[in-house]
Write an enzyme that holds these catalytic residues in place. Structure first.
Site, mmCIF file in Angstrom:
data_model
loop_
_atom_site.group_PDB
_atom_site.id
_atom_site.type_symbol
_atom_site.label_atom_id
_atom_site.label_comp_id
_atom_site.label_asym_id
_atom_site.label_seq_id
_atom_site.Cartn_x
_atom_site.Cartn_y
_atom_site.Cartn_z
ATOM 1 N N GLN A 42 0.730 -1.285 -0.067
ATOM 2 C CA GLN A 42 -0.101 0.032 0.121
ATOM 3 C C GLN A 42 0.862 1.190 0.047
ATOM 4 O O GLN A 42 1.685 1.179 0.693
ATOM 5 C CB GLN A 42 -0.940 -0.083 1.152
ATOM 6 C CG GLN A 42 -1.885 1.176 1.204
ATOM 7 C CD GLN A 42 -2.208 1.374 2.645
ATOM 8 O OE1 GLN A 42 -2.353 2.432 3.430
ATOM 9 N NE2 GLN A 42 -2.948 0.482 3.246
ATOM 10 N N GLU A 45 1.062 8.020 1.565
ATOM 11 C CA GLU A 45 1.789 9.188 1.592
ATOM 12 C C GLU A 45 0.912 10.420 2.028
ATOM 13 O O GLU A 45 -0.188 10.609 1.441
ATOM 14 C CB GLU A 45 2.295 9.661 0.076
ATOM 15 C CG GLU A 45 3.382 8.883 -0.486
ATOM 16 C CD GLU A 45 4.714 8.934 0.042
ATOM 17 O OE1 GLU A 45 4.667 10.130 0.710
ATOM 18 O OE2 GLU A 45 5.514 8.178 -0.113
ATOM 19 N N LYS A 46 1.436 10.952 3.112
ATOM 20 C CA LYS A 46 0.141 11.814 3.834
ATOM 21 C C LYS A 46 0.476 13.254 3.455
ATOM 22 O O LYS A 46 -0.343 13.992 3.592
ATOM 23 C CB LYS A 46 0.155 11.557 5.440
ATOM 24 C CG LYS A 46 -0.475 10.238 5.772
ATOM 25 C CD LYS A 46 -1.983 10.210 5.247
ATOM 26 C CE LYS A 46 -3.066 9.257 5.961
ATOM 27 N NZ LYS A 46 -4.110 9.066 5.123
ATOM 28 N N ASP A 94 -11.986 8.765 5.592
ATOM 29 C CA ASP A 94 -11.968 9.051 4.085
ATOM 30 C C ASP A 94 -13.240 8.874 3.193
ATOM 31 O O ASP A 94 -14.256 8.829 3.928
ATOM 32 C CB ASP A 94 -10.539 8.021 3.726
ATOM 33 C CG ASP A 94 -9.456 7.997 4.213
ATOM 34 O OD1 ASP A 94 -9.195 9.293 5.069
ATOM 35 O OD2 ASP A 94 -8.580 7.271 4.286
ATOM 36 N N LYS A 142 2.670 5.987 13.759
ATOM 37 C CA LYS A 142 1.332 6.876 13.530
ATOM 38 C C LYS A 142 0.809 7.159 15.121
ATOM 39 O O LYS A 142 0.460 6.299 15.724
ATOM 40 C CB LYS A 142 0.401 5.994 12.805
ATOM 41 C CG LYS A 142 -0.874 6.758 12.604
ATOM 42 C CD LYS A 142 -1.645 5.863 11.350
ATOM 43 C CE LYS A 142 -2.901 6.663 11.239
ATOM 44 N NZ LYS A 142 -4.180 6.000 11.514
ATOM 45 N N GLY A 176 2.362 -1.399 15.443
ATOM 46 C CA GLY A 176 3.527 -1.886 16.358
ATOM 47 C C GLY A 176 3.862 -3.653 16.094
ATOM 48 O O GLY A 176 4.413 -4.043 16.901
ATOM 49 N N MET A 286 17.632 -17.811 41.174
ATOM 50 C CA MET A 286 17.013 -16.581 41.486
ATOM 51 C C MET A 286 17.872 -15.506 40.493
ATOM 52 O O MET A 286 19.174 -15.297 40.744
ATOM 53 C CB MET A 286 17.243 -16.131 42.786
ATOM 54 C CG MET A 286 16.739 -17.043 43.602
ATOM 55 S SD MET A 286 15.002 -16.941 43.576
ATOM 56 C CE MET A 286 14.369 -18.982 43.699
ATOM 57 N N LYS A 362 -0.929 -16.185 37.139
ATOM 58 C CA LYS A 362 -1.311 -16.625 38.439
ATOM 59 C C LYS A 362 -1.587 -15.587 39.258
ATOM 60 O O LYS A 362 -0.702 -14.576 39.565
ATOM 61 C CB LYS A 362 -0.665 -17.701 39.030
ATOM 62 C CG LYS A 362 -0.707 -18.030 40.388
ATOM 63 C CD LYS A 362 0.278 -18.488 41.489
ATOM 64 C CE LYS A 362 0.852 -17.223 41.869
ATOM 65 N NZ LYS A 362 0.306 -16.489 42.869
ATOM 66 N N CYS A 444 3.592 -16.465 46.164
ATOM 67 C CA CYS A 444 4.821 -16.412 45.306
ATOM 68 C C CYS A 444 5.298 -17.905 45.076
ATOM 69 O O CYS A 444 5.822 -17.940 43.872
ATOM 70 C CB CYS A 444 5.919 -15.343 45.756
ATOM 71 S SG CYS A 444 5.224 -13.743 46.030
HETATM 72 N N1 3NM Z 1 -2.288 2.571 10.388
HETATM 73 P P1 3NM Z 1 4.172 0.226 12.071
HETATM 74 S S1 3NM Z 1 -1.299 2.057 12.772
HETATM 75 C C1 3NM Z 1 -0.617 3.309 9.069
HETATM 76 O O1 3NM Z 1 -3.948 1.915 13.649
HETATM 77 C C2 3NM Z 1 -0.970 2.584 10.340
HETATM 78 O O2 3NM Z 1 -4.850 2.221 11.511
HETATM 79 C C3 3NM Z 1 -2.459 2.179 11.875
HETATM 80 O O3 3NM Z 1 3.216 1.351 11.672
HETATM 81 C C4 3NM Z 1 -4.018 2.060 12.262
HETATM 82 O O4 3NM Z 1 3.985 -0.988 11.519
HETATM 83 C C5 3NM Z 1 -0.297 2.363 11.327
HETATM 84 O O5 3NM Z 1 5.605 0.804 12.204
HETATM 85 C C6 3NM Z 1 1.194 2.613 11.597
HETATM 86 O O6 3NM Z 1 4.049 0.122 13.865
HETATM 87 C C7 3NM Z 1 1.749 1.111 11.678
#
Ligand code: 3NM
Length: 523
Positions: A42, A45-46, A94, A142, A176, A286, A362, A444
């Protein structure tokens, strides 16, 4: 290109800002990544002018066509038309899907960004070919994202799509995602009858030093099971009786394998935890420095992450160790001590949940409720009781089941009655003794015990956890009943002895201790 037959496995979204692309050429990066195995691209380009975007689109299209990979344009239907590429990806703000379809025609591939079930339903109804579900995790790429939904949020959307009969609408997730978390996210987001068709990434490919190798790696990861998923060769024990039958075998496996129990735990319980591990036949270490985990994870043991004392360094160490154990598929037991007590701890829970797979979680009721609440928009629903009140038996069992189902793991909630579930089957255990509550660190060291049992019997983590709880709690009952035990002080050494004696008796084929087991299947 047939829009119904698109491979979404590794979906590259471009970004030509210097922070991501650096000083490299976008066309070269895209070509290398497509050569490596990227299956769809995709152009996003913003800030570019329309003319520049069309020019870039044409250059990229020449590349993607060579590899028979579709090219979509983010947001701009006009640019997609000018380039003559395969389709568009549209966000919630959009152009409307129906307008885009009318302009682009029936053969175009049209994807829509969604972050809620409602948005997903609208997009599916409107005829989207695929959904880009996110934001999975917060990402510097983003920052103006609306909802961080985690793998659990993706799963809810996939489930809702399947329930509404939209199985045919394809899905990727975004936000991410990288080589380290891809398999876990795909695994944890899988709903019973629908799973992701791919993952969409920006930085994991565009910022990769070697985009070809990175794409190859991502594709390989997408097409294989994560190391922590163990396919059992024998049918899993599912009834209380069949699990009880397995318990001696598990206890003996611990003694035979002497598995490493790697504890990253708080200062108060280190000595006690080490002694309990020795008493049940495990081999304790430990080690709170995460760097050591990269060696220790190779020894066939399990890790305990006990959040009893949490500080920023500690958290980084947990994450390193979690990564190490996940990478080799050795089990991790997470004990979210005091999870809800402070903002810092709640935030640590979120960080830990989003950075690794936790085979077992747990905790007590409050801790489990906090862990559950981390990704839910509302805390666990209670009927007519205030949020601080204890849950009823059926609610506790349901909470444990739902958390296990969400995390695709085993969850144990300790208390007078213990509840445990793997999301499919839920059990309660009514063993234990009040003295356990009067000695510091018994919760623990139960984590330590579970770690050894799961390391020794990794193919059935639920049965291994039941065995750990029964061994531990029946030892406590036997210790408390002894004439030489007069209170919590004399209880501790007697408890260590009984842990040891149960192991020895089991080794000698004497299973009388197991007659006290109070294990009930709830669902
Ligand atoms: N759209 P990376 S997050 C282009 O949540 C884009 O819709 C997103 O970048 C959405 O793979 C994102 O580097 C950026 O984390 C993802």
């Amino acid at each position: 290109m047939d829009r119904n037959n698109v491979n979404y496995a590794v979906y590259l979204v471009t970004d030509s800002t210097p922070a991501i692309l650096g000083d490299r050429d976008l066309c070269e990066v895209v070509e290398a990544s497509v050569r490596g195995g990227t299956t769809i691209v995709q152009l996003r380009e913003k800030t570019s002018d329309t003319g520049d975007m069309i020019a870039m689109g044409k250059k990229l299209h020449a590349i993607t066509k060579k590899y028979n990979v579709p090219l979509l344009i983010n947001d701009r239907v006009d640019v997609a038309l000018a380039v003559g590429c395969e389709g568009v990806h549209i966000g919630q703000d959009d152009m409307e899907l129906s307008t885009a379809r009318r302009l682009l025609g029936p053969d175009a591939i049209i994807g829509v960004t969604v972050s809620t079930i409602q948005e997903a339903m609208v997009a599916c109804k409107g005829g989207a070919d695929y959904l880009g579900i996110g934001t999975v995790y917060a990402t510097p790429t983003k920052t103006n994202t609306k909802n961080i939904i985690g793998a659990a949020g993706v799963r809810d959307i996939l489930q809702a799509m399947a329930d509404a009969g939209y199985d045919h609408v394809r899905t990727v997730c975004i936000g991410g995602i990288n080589a380290e978390n891809l398999q876990r996210i795909v695994y944890q987001s899988e709903a019973p009858s629908k799973k992701l068709d791919g993952v969409a990434v920006v930085s994991a490919l565009v910022a990769a030093p070697d985009p070809e190798a990175a794409a190859k790696n991502l594709l390989g990861l997408f097409n294989s099971q994560p190391p922590f998923v163990r396919e059992s060769t024998s049918p899993r024990a599912e009834t209380a009786d069949s699990i009880l039958e397995l318990v001696p075998e598990v206890v003996l496996e611990v003694a035979r394998k002497k598995p490493l129990s790697h504890n990253m735990t708080n200062l108060v319980v280190q000595n006690f935890a080490a002694n309990v591990a020795l008493a049940i036949g495990a081999s304790p270490i430990m080690a709170n420095n995460g760097e050591e985990a990269f060696d220790l994870c190779k020894l066939g043991g399990a890790l305990v992450v006990n959040m009893g004392t949490v500080d920023p360094d500690g958290l980084q160490n947990y994450l390193k160790a979690l990564r190490a154990y996940n990478s080799v598929g050795q089990p991790v037991v997470y004990d979210p001590v005091g999870a809800g007590a402070t903002t810092l701890r709640r935030s640590a829970v979120k960080t830990i949940l989003s950075h690794g797979y936790l085979d077992i979680i747990k905790g007590n009721e409050g801790e489990i409720r906090t862990v559950y609440g981390i990704y839910e928009r509302e805390t666990f629903q209670q009927r007519g009781v205030d949020s601080s009140a204890e849950l009823e038996v059926s609610q506790k069992a349901e909470l444990v089941r739902k958390l296990a189902l969400r995390e695709k793991n085993v969850v144990v909630m300790t208390g007078e009655i213990d509840y445990l579930s793997d999301g499919q089957h839920t059990f309660r255990i009514d063993n234990g003794h009040a003295y356990l509550e009067m000695v510091t660190g018994t919760g623990c060291v139960l984590g330590t015990t579970i770690s050894a049992f799961v390391a020794a019997f990794p193919n059935d983590k639920l049965a291994a956890t039941v065995a750990a709880l029964l061994h531990f709690e029946i030892a406590a009952e036997r210790a408390a009943e002894r004439r030489d035990v007069q209170g919590p002080g004399t209880f501790v050494p007697a408890f260590l002895d009984e842990l040891f004696k149960i192991r020895r008796e089991t080794g000698q084929g004497r299973m009388g201790w197991l007659k006290s087991a109070k294990l009930t299947r709830l669902s």
